[in-house]
Enzyme design. Sequence first.
Site, mmCIF file in Angstrom:
data_model
loop_
_atom_site.group_PDB
_atom_site.id
_atom_site.type_symbol
_atom_site.label_atom_id
_atom_site.label_comp_id
_atom_site.label_asym_id
_atom_site.label_seq_id
_atom_site.Cartn_x
_atom_site.Cartn_y
_atom_site.Cartn_z
ATOM 1 N N LYS A 1 -16.974 -13.943 -18.226
ATOM 2 C CA LYS A 1 -16.153 -13.059 -17.410
ATOM 3 C C LYS A 1 -14.658 -13.355 -17.479
ATOM 4 O O LYS A 1 -14.226 -14.496 -17.595
ATOM 5 C CB LYS A 1 -16.584 -13.139 -15.933
ATOM 6 C CG LYS A 1 -17.916 -12.503 -15.627
ATOM 7 C CD LYS A 1 -17.981 -11.014 -15.916
ATOM 8 C CE LYS A 1 -17.179 -10.195 -14.948
ATOM 9 N NZ LYS A 1 -17.767 -10.141 -13.606
ATOM 10 N N THR B 1 -8.040 14.060 -16.345
ATOM 11 C CA THR B 1 -8.081 14.651 -15.012
ATOM 12 C C THR B 1 -9.534 14.534 -14.585
ATOM 13 O O THR B 1 -10.438 14.600 -15.440
ATOM 14 C CB THR B 1 -7.644 16.129 -14.998
ATOM 15 O OG1 THR B 1 -8.586 16.895 -15.742
ATOM 16 C CG2 THR B 1 -6.256 16.318 -15.609
ATOM 17 N N HIS B 2 -9.746 14.311 -13.296
ATOM 18 C CA HIS B 2 -11.104 14.069 -12.767
ATOM 19 C C HIS B 2 -11.773 12.893 -13.494
ATOM 20 O O HIS B 2 -12.999 12.833 -13.569
ATOM 21 C CB HIS B 2 -12.001 15.301 -12.905
ATOM 22 C CG HIS B 2 -11.367 16.570 -12.434
ATOM 23 N ND1 HIS B 2 -11.470 17.028 -11.144
ATOM 24 C CD2 HIS B 2 -10.580 17.458 -13.084
ATOM 25 C CE1 HIS B 2 -10.787 18.164 -11.020
ATOM 26 N NE2 HIS B 2 -10.229 18.439 -12.180
ATOM 27 N N SER C 1 -15.411 -16.445 -13.935
ATOM 28 C CA SER C 1 -16.488 -16.473 -12.953
ATOM 29 C C SER C 1 -17.060 -17.871 -12.894
ATOM 30 O O SER C 1 -17.149 -18.553 -13.917
ATOM 31 C CB SER C 1 -17.561 -15.473 -13.355
ATOM 32 O OG SER C 1 -18.810 -15.826 -12.794
ATOM 33 N N SER D 1 7.237 -15.942 20.804
ATOM 34 C CA SER D 1 7.353 -15.357 19.465
ATOM 35 C C SER D 1 8.054 -16.304 18.492
ATOM 36 O O SER D 1 8.253 -15.974 17.326
ATOM 37 C CB SER D 1 8.110 -14.019 19.526
ATOM 38 O OG SER D 1 9.366 -14.198 20.148
ATOM 39 N N GLU E 1 -6.635 -6.461 -8.593
ATOM 40 C CA GLU E 1 -7.533 -6.163 -7.466
ATOM 41 C C GLU E 1 -6.887 -6.549 -6.142
ATOM 42 O O GLU E 1 -7.010 -5.839 -5.141
ATOM 43 C CB GLU E 1 -8.859 -6.907 -7.642
ATOM 44 C CG GLU E 1 -9.694 -6.340 -8.779
ATOM 45 C CD GLU E 1 -10.898 -7.204 -9.115
ATOM 46 O OE1 GLU E 1 -11.977 -6.651 -9.292
ATOM 47 O OE2 GLU E 1 -10.756 -8.435 -9.202
HETATM 48 N N1 ARG Z 1 11.170 -11.958 21.655
HETATM 49 C C1 ARG Z 1 11.543 -10.669 22.150
HETATM 50 C C2 ARG Z 1 11.111 -9.587 21.160
HETATM 51 O O1 ARG Z 1 10.897 -9.901 20.063
HETATM 52 C C3 ARG Z 1 13.020 -10.590 22.335
HETATM 53 C C4 ARG Z 1 13.454 -9.591 23.330
HETATM 54 C C5 ARG Z 1 13.016 -10.059 24.663
HETATM 55 N N2 ARG Z 1 13.546 -9.276 25.711
HETATM 56 C C6 ARG Z 1 13.042 -9.320 26.942
HETATM 57 N N3 ARG Z 1 13.614 -8.599 27.829
HETATM 58 N N4 ARG Z 1 12.045 -10.088 27.239
HETATM 59 O O2 ARG Z 1 10.978 -8.440 21.483
#
Ligand code: ARG
Length: 464
Positions: free
Chosen positions: A288, A160-161, A282, A28, A295
């Site tokens: 345009k 409305t509507h 455009s 992560s 949007e």
């Molecule tokens: N990277 C993990 C998370 O975001 C951290 C916690 C990890 N804990 C574990 N027991 N592997 O959830």
Amino acid sequence: MNEKTAANLWGGRFTGETDSGFAEFNRSFGFDRRLLAVDVRASVAHCDALVGANVLTGAEAQQIHAALQEILQRAQGDPDYFKDAAEDVHSFVEARLIEIAGDLGRKLHTGRSRNDQVATDLRLWLRNEIDEIFSAVGRTQEALLDIAEAHPDLVIPGYTHLQRAQPVLFAHWCLAYFEMLARDRERLSEVRKRMNVLPLGSAALAGTSYSIDREAVARALGFDSVSRNSLDAVSDRDFGIEFAGAGSLVMTHLSRLAEDMILNSTSEFGFFALSDAVTTGSSLMPQKKNPDSMELVRGKAGRVFGHLIALLTMMKGLPLAYNKDMQEDKEAIFDIVDTVTNCLTVSATVLRNIRVNQSQAREAATHGYLNATELADYLVRKGMPFRQAHETVGRIVTLAVDRGCELGELPLAELHALSTLITEDVIDALSLEKTLATKSQTGGTARARVAEALISARKTLAAD
Ligand code: ARG
């Protein structure tokens, strides 16, 4: 190619290597590096708590502080610092700490788990972001008040509507969005309050066996209280889901604003024009001018709602306590923060640069029988029951439609023929000004009420 398990925080129990594809899948660090500053901050507080628990001496804590500070500075100043393929931000900081402080660095994780660590980090991080979003909502509200005050006389048709209904002041329309955003701010404050509870000290799931002073850690990190149950504390992501809910409502409001702005700036409506600064051309059609800014705001609401559903779905089947599924919370929460912030900023810019077409708006507000209800109220004031007045005015409208004219343009004699209660004061009663002025209860679009509402809105904004 596989990775040495020994390089991980948890390598001791493993003899085999980690499949490199899985290692990448499990990682992560690519996104949770955004938590580095709060991870360091929480680590400093935990380090101090370990002194109180007689795990570290004061001098050792000083050394760890200095090393953590160095890590933070490198992380903030040197993009190359993140090149290492760490598993997550917590392992990254710990590995760097050990590089700097040696064996002493290996003591910091005493009485702590990444489970209570990540729950703490995310709350710390999101708490700060909520404060930023709270201010950004305020800036969008301010833009609404500024343009409302800049066009005090502008009258637009209310719908409305999507059918012309009754005339309203443009400022009243602005204040409607102001109110939605005011509720958003309230909601964000409530989410912040409920999430401001410290999980650290819950360790992996069962609580910690070291005598760390959790109350002191909470004070050091600005939490209002400590969590009451360790199983819940490490596995609760309600705060993220509530934030996603609050963010979704912000996006709902901005998306409605966007839709109103887009519609009102078409040639068919033409009451507003969006500035060159927030529109695009455009590649094919030279004439345009497209409202891409609004949007995109409308479109991005969808991705925030998607994150809300993703978070709810991710949590609903999880047994207690921590499960790795929960690592999925971060990208969703980060993207909500970024999207909501950007959309608020762009919306404020669009609002501030709006141009209004006073005559076109007035023309639309005075054509299409937007004063028919006013005529019914006129008859009620003269003693006719409302239901009968409604019926009578319905017939008058049909007559005007046949003649191709407005109600006030019908000959008085013909009006009189349909109800003897109608006399020449009806012309004044049907005027745009009277139509507005009669909506004089709190919350109505009478000029005096709207002027008061603007003053009180300014006060609320200044007080927050
Ligand atoms: N990277 C993990 C998370 O975001 C951290 C916690 C990890 N804990 C574990 N027991 N592997 O959830």
